[in-house]
Design a protein around this motif. Structure first.
Motif, mmCIF file in Angstrom:
data_model
loop_
_atom_site.group_PDB
_atom_site.id
_atom_site.type_symbol
_atom_site.label_atom_id
_atom_site.label_comp_id
_atom_site.label_asym_id
_atom_site.label_seq_id
_atom_site.Cartn_x
_atom_site.Cartn_y
_atom_site.Cartn_z
ATOM 1 N N ASP A 100 50.936 53.304 31.086
ATOM 2 C CA ASP A 100 50.019 52.500 29.740
ATOM 3 C C ASP A 100 49.625 50.842 30.588
ATOM 4 N N LEU A 101 50.159 50.618 31.434
ATOM 5 C CA LEU A 101 50.019 48.859 31.714
ATOM 6 C C LEU A 101 48.686 49.889 32.683
ATOM 7 N N MET A 102 48.092 50.758 33.532
ATOM 8 C CA MET A 102 47.097 51.441 34.570
ATOM 9 C C MET A 102 46.278 52.425 33.568
ATOM 10 N N GLY A 103 46.046 52.426 32.430
ATOM 11 C CA GLY A 103 45.281 53.456 31.686
ATOM 12 C C GLY A 103 44.542 52.062 30.875
ATOM 13 N N GLN B 149 43.596 48.157 31.267
ATOM 14 C CA GLN B 149 42.571 47.493 32.200
ATOM 15 C C GLN B 149 41.031 47.406 31.772
ATOM 16 N N ARG B 150 40.472 46.295 32.505
ATOM 17 C CA ARG B 150 39.370 45.935 31.571
ATOM 18 C C ARG B 150 38.110 47.338 32.181
ATOM 19 N N ALA C 12 33.542 36.757 28.492
ATOM 20 C CA ALA C 12 32.767 37.183 30.007
ATOM 21 C C ALA C 12 33.679 38.880 30.018
ATOM 22 N N LEU C 13 32.817 39.298 30.743
ATOM 23 C CA LEU C 13 32.999 40.501 31.938
ATOM 24 C C LEU C 13 33.795 40.199 32.511
ATOM 25 N N CYS C 14 35.310 40.202 32.942
ATOM 26 C CA CYS C 14 36.380 39.038 33.371
ATOM 27 C C CYS C 14 36.998 39.254 34.647
ATOM 28 N N ASN C 15 36.679 40.609 35.282
ATOM 29 C CA ASN C 15 37.426 40.126 36.363
ATOM 30 C C ASN C 15 36.305 41.402 37.514
ATOM 31 N N ASP C 16 36.114 40.331 38.886
ATOM 32 C CA ASP C 16 35.760 41.411 39.748
ATOM 33 C C ASP C 16 34.604 43.482 39.741
ATOM 34 N N PRO C 17 35.965 43.754 39.520
ATOM 35 C CA PRO C 17 35.453 45.034 39.734
ATOM 36 C C PRO C 17 34.455 45.267 38.617
ATOM 37 N N LEU C 18 34.868 44.743 36.695
ATOM 38 C CA LEU C 18 34.083 45.336 36.071
ATOM 39 C C LEU C 18 32.775 44.609 36.233
ATOM 40 N N GLY C 19 32.951 42.801 36.978
ATOM 41 C CA GLY C 19 31.062 42.351 37.381
ATOM 42 C C GLY C 19 30.809 43.328 37.773
ATOM 43 N N ASN C 20 31.337 44.103 39.132
ATOM 44 C CA ASN C 20 30.194 44.477 40.140
ATOM 45 C C ASN C 20 29.827 46.019 39.253
ATOM 46 N N LEU C 21 30.257 46.610 37.880
ATOM 47 C CA LEU C 21 30.274 47.432 37.784
ATOM 48 C C LEU C 21 27.989 47.776 37.178
ATOM 49 N N ASP C 22 27.883 47.043 37.315
ATOM 50 C CA ASP C 22 26.489 46.814 37.060
ATOM 51 C C ASP C 22 26.285 45.109 37.116
ATOM 52 N N PRO C 23 25.781 44.450 37.971
ATOM 53 C CA PRO C 23 25.868 43.079 37.836
ATOM 54 C C PRO C 23 24.448 42.382 37.285
ATOM 55 N N ARG D 175 46.460 43.116 30.116
ATOM 56 C CA ARG D 175 46.028 43.212 31.910
ATOM 57 C C ARG D 175 46.619 43.405 32.471
ATOM 58 N N GLY D 176 46.826 44.835 32.295
ATOM 59 C CA GLY D 176 47.025 45.473 33.595
ATOM 60 C C GLY D 176 46.883 44.798 34.942
ATOM 61 N N ASP D 177 45.553 44.435 35.505
ATOM 62 C CA ASP D 177 44.443 44.666 36.406
ATOM 63 C C ASP D 177 44.610 43.109 36.709
ATOM 64 N N LEU D 178 45.878 42.433 36.368
ATOM 65 C CA LEU D 178 45.845 41.523 36.806
ATOM 66 C C LEU D 178 47.281 41.627 38.105
ATOM 67 N N VAL D 179 46.603 40.199 39.377
ATOM 68 C CA VAL D 179 47.459 40.859 40.456
ATOM 69 C C VAL D 179 48.759 40.781 39.608
ATOM 70 N N VAL D 180 49.871 39.814 39.480
ATOM 71 C CA VAL D 180 50.721 39.842 39.017
ATOM 72 C C VAL D 180 52.141 40.436 38.427
ATOM 73 N N ASN D 181 50.947 40.723 37.432
ATOM 74 C CA ASN D 181 50.908 41.704 36.243
ATOM 75 C C ASN D 181 51.370 43.274 36.312
#
Length: 343
Positions: free
Chosen positions: A313-316, A320-321, A73-84, A177-183
């Motif tokens: 690396d984590l933020m790149g 980051q999806r 899937a397009l797997c998180n909110d920011p990526l999903g918001n890119l093009d609904p 994935r570095g774009d998950l809150v705990v990670n």
């Protein structure tokens, strides 16, 4: 079983595939490789792979398959918001296409990776059960609701879907994935000594380790059909609901020398919900989650250190999806529909 896993080269799939193999299942992967080269550590054992876009799946791709585990899937909110519209095309319409193809091919079990994001902004202070009202605030959350409904419409004596509403994932994966809150918080704590919150930390969030998500898939795959047919389950543990500020405090406690800070203008997060995972505990006792948040934070600290992962690396784009998709588009490797462009 012979199991078709979509998105097997993603964050969850890279953990689930070897766990399925260890349990004696034969795995066939279906993945276009968007995140395949973000590998950390030794590569997982290879599996037969169909390099097919979800939007192009046919019954032939599901031939001689006993079960489908649908992660892609397009797997998180920011990526999903890119093009609904694109989010609905991939997450909803392609899911419908895959399920119809699987059913036509005689596949009997279909495990769908849904999300607690469909609860969105919780309408009740109490932990939400599976029969709670949906209140999504993003296209991603809405796509999961509509996918569940579409799959439910296909359920019958021959085709048995199950919906795994995963809590917010965290933990180490070979395709991190570095774009998950705990990670994310652990990475900042290690490299900046700041556990930096982008919100005021007042929101509730259910959390679940990626290995426990995979354990739930294994348990539901093995569970008797009549027990789990067309059922939805919140996946996690009822005790693992946290205020985000308490998550940050625990990270600061584990990572010596770090402290909680807030980004300028940090405000309340609209996503605010707790969930009850009592149903899966009662109906699928084979599922025995083993991770706690503290243990998962400690695992991330050890893995980040062992593999020398830097904050950049984590933020790149490797981890980051949204940045990965944006970078591939900018490089002319993906078109506007997120299809690979031939070199």
């Amino acid at each position: 079983m012979r199991v078709l896993v979509t998105g097997h080269e993603g964050y969850i799939g890279s953990v689930l595939t070897p766990m399925l193999q260890a349990a004696g299942h034969e795995v066939v992967g279906l993945d276009t490789g968007l995140y395949a080269d973000g590998l950390i550590g030794p590569p997982p054992a290879p599996v037969a792979t169909l390099p097919v876009d979800l939007r192009d799946v046919t019954p032939a791709h599901c031939a001689e398959v006993d079960a489908v585990v649908h992660l892609a899937a397009l797997c998180n909110d920011p990526l999903g918001n890119l093009d609904p519209d694109l989010t609905y095309a991939v997450n909803l319409h392609a899911t419908q296409r895959l399920a119809a193809a699987a059913k036509a091919a005689g596949v009997t079990r279909f495990l769908f990776s849904s999300s607690c994001s469909l609860y969105g902004k919780g309408l009740d202070d109490a932990p939400l059960r599976e029969d709670a009202a949906f209140n999504p605030i993003t296209p991603y959350g809405t796509s999961k609701i509509e996918s569940e409904r579409a799959l439910l419409a296909l359920a019958d004596d021959e085709f048995s879907p199950v919906f795994l509403r995963n809590a917010t994932a965290y933990g180490f994966s070979p395709r991190l994935r570095g774009d998950l809150v705990v990670n994310d918080l652990v990475g900042h704590a290690l490299h900046t000594n700041e556990v930096r919150l982008q919100s005021d930390g007042s929101a509730w969030r259910p959390l679940v380790h990626v290995e426990d998500i995979c354990a739930a898939f294994l348990a539901l795959l093995a569970a008797p059909r009549e027990r789990v047919h067309a059922r939805a389950y919140n996946v996690g543990r009822s005790t693992e609901n946290y205020l985000i500020r308490d998550v940050a405090e625990l990270v600061a406690e584990v990572v010596a020398g770090s402290r909680v800070t807030f980004a300028a203008g940090a405000s309340a997060d609209l996503r605010n919900y707790r969930v009850s995972c009592d149903l899966i505990a009662a109906e699928v006792p084979e599922f025995q989650p083993t991770w706690t948040l503290r243990k998962g934070i400690e695992q991330l600290v050890e893995a980040y250190t062992r593999y020398g992962l830097r904050l950049e690396d984590l933020m790149g784009p490797a981890h980051q999806r949204l940045k990965r998709i944006t970078a591939l588009r900018a490089a002319g490797r993906l078109d506007d529909e997120l299809r690979w462009i031939a070199p």
